[in-house]
Design an enzyme around this catalytic site. Structure first.
Site, PDB file in Angstrom:
ATOM      1  CE1 TYR A 141       4.377  -6.961   3.456  1.00 26.07           C
ATOM      2  CE2 TYR A 141       3.828  -9.295   3.569  1.00 26.07           C
ATOM      3  CZ  TYR A 141       3.811  -8.089   2.898  1.00 26.07           C
ATOM      4  OH  TYR A 141       3.218  -8.007   1.661  1.00 26.07           O
TER       5      TYR A 141
ATOM      6  CG  ASP B  90      -1.990  -1.043   1.155  1.00 24.57           C
ATOM      7  OD1 ASP B  90      -2.402  -1.390   0.034  1.00 24.57           O
ATOM      8  OD2 ASP B  90      -2.413  -1.536   2.216  1.00 24.57           O
TER       9      ASP B  90
END
Length: 365
Positions: free
Chosen positions: A165, A93
């Site tokens: 992540y 994003d």
């Protein structure tokens, strides 16, 4: 009798099944097939990239927006002289960073002097150097870190075995350092590391993660296996050794070229306590007398590893872990949120600025 055939046709039309919408699996299959190159003169490259996500409107191409794929496609276009398409392994994003995101690209090397003449493919090192040359003429916030030749049916997204992540949180009431701006989530409160680690134990494993699935998620199922969810404290960055650490290094290490000493839990010179005005330094004086020395925040990193994640899953997980660290949630509360299987039960989502795509793992040919 004349009306009988009409009735028959009407019945046939009504009984005909309506078109079913495409499932995510069907769309994925179509995408995979459309990206397979059947031209033997085309070389497919697997390209690993790093980027600072602050100035990007996400990774996927969007009209009139600066995106990771858009900038990368422009650099390749300038390099090979023709438009190409980039396929990313993982979508990020706006504001999300990447230490290593991976994509694939098909390149047919055509002579610029003799249009139509096909030349042997470029070596991966040439691709990396040339594309980086054009990327650095842009904002300089994206770079190619690795390139490899792969078969024409190798897909960056569908061949990925797992994704890792990282999420950075900095804790303390001091204003956020300019070096951490848009690179971490600044939490004013002190964080209880043990409480966050206990919350991780509840969330790790094979679960229905509906409570950690943002609206708009296109995945067919909320079931995911979280192979790793871990939080630890790390030195604040950028890290520079204090006088105490340099002295300890000189007295304990035979090799004076290496001066790193693992910092104590309470970092000297730079404690993040909001209540203590006096923090011990190398000479016993208070930090108030150490003019010009910034007090560091406590820095924590959350690691999440899985084959795939739901939309905003990692940021929603971090939001819950943060609340566990501040004492807003107990371990029982975390269990309740997981079992509720609804996004409305979760804590506020962590901001994008602290999230980093760390690694995409493959079984490379």
């Amino acid at each position: 009798m004349k009306g009988s055939p009409k009735h028959s046709r009407s019945t046939t039309t009504e009984s005909r099944p309506s078109k079913l919408p495409k499932t995510q699996d069907q769309e994925d299959k179509q995408l995979k097939e459309s990206s397979m190159s059947k031209n033997p003169r085309i070389q497919r490259y697997l390209v690993a990239i790093e980027y600072i996500g602050t100035r990007f409107s996400g990774s996927q191409q969007q009209p009139n927006r600066r995106t990771v794929v858009g900038v990368l496609q422009e650099a390749f276009h300038k390099f090979i002289g023709q438009p190409i398409s980039i396929f990313c392994s993982s979508r990020t994003d706006a504001g999300v960073h990447a230490l290593s995101n991976v994509c694939h690209v098909d390149v047919e090397r055509i002579s610029k002097r003799k249009p139509g003449e096909v030349l042997p493919p470029h070596e991966p090192s040439v691709v990396r150097k040339a594309v980086n040359h054009f990327l650095q003429k842009n904002e300089g916030d994206i770079s190619v870190i690795d390139v490899r030749c792969v078969p024409n049916d190798f897909h960056a997204r569908f061949k990925a075995q797992e994704r890792t992540y990282f999420y950075r949180l900095v804790s303390g009431c001091e204003p956020l350092s300019a070096f951490d701006k848009e690179r971490a989530w600044h939490v004013q409160e002190n964080l209880d590391l043990y409480a966050m680690q206990e919350a991780c134990k509840v969330l790790i494993g094979h679960h229905d993660f509906s409570s950690f699935r943002a609206s708009g998620c296109e995945a067919n199922s909320p079931i995911r296996t979280l192979d790793e969810l871990h939080v630890c404290e790390v030195p604040a960055t950028p890290y520079f050794p204090s006088i105490t650490e340099r002295k300890q290094s000189n007295s304990s290490s035979k090799d004076s070229h290496f001066c790193y000493v693992k910092p104590e839990v309470e970092l000297p010179i730079n404690s993040s306590s909001c209540t203590d005005d006096v923090v011990g330094s190398n000479d016993g004086k208070s930090n108030l007398e150490e003019f010009g020395v910034r007090r560091r925040h406590r820095c924590y990193v959350v690691t999440a590893r899985s084959r795939s994640f739901l939309y905003h899953q990692v940021r929603l997980l971090v939001g819950v872990l943060k609340c566990a660290g501040t004492g807003e949630l107990t371990t029982s509360d975390v269990e309740r949120i997981l079992n509720a299987k609804t996004i409305t039960a979760a804590s506020p989502m962590a901001p994008a600025c602290g999230l980093y795509l760390g690694r995409v793992k493959y079984d490379l040919p």
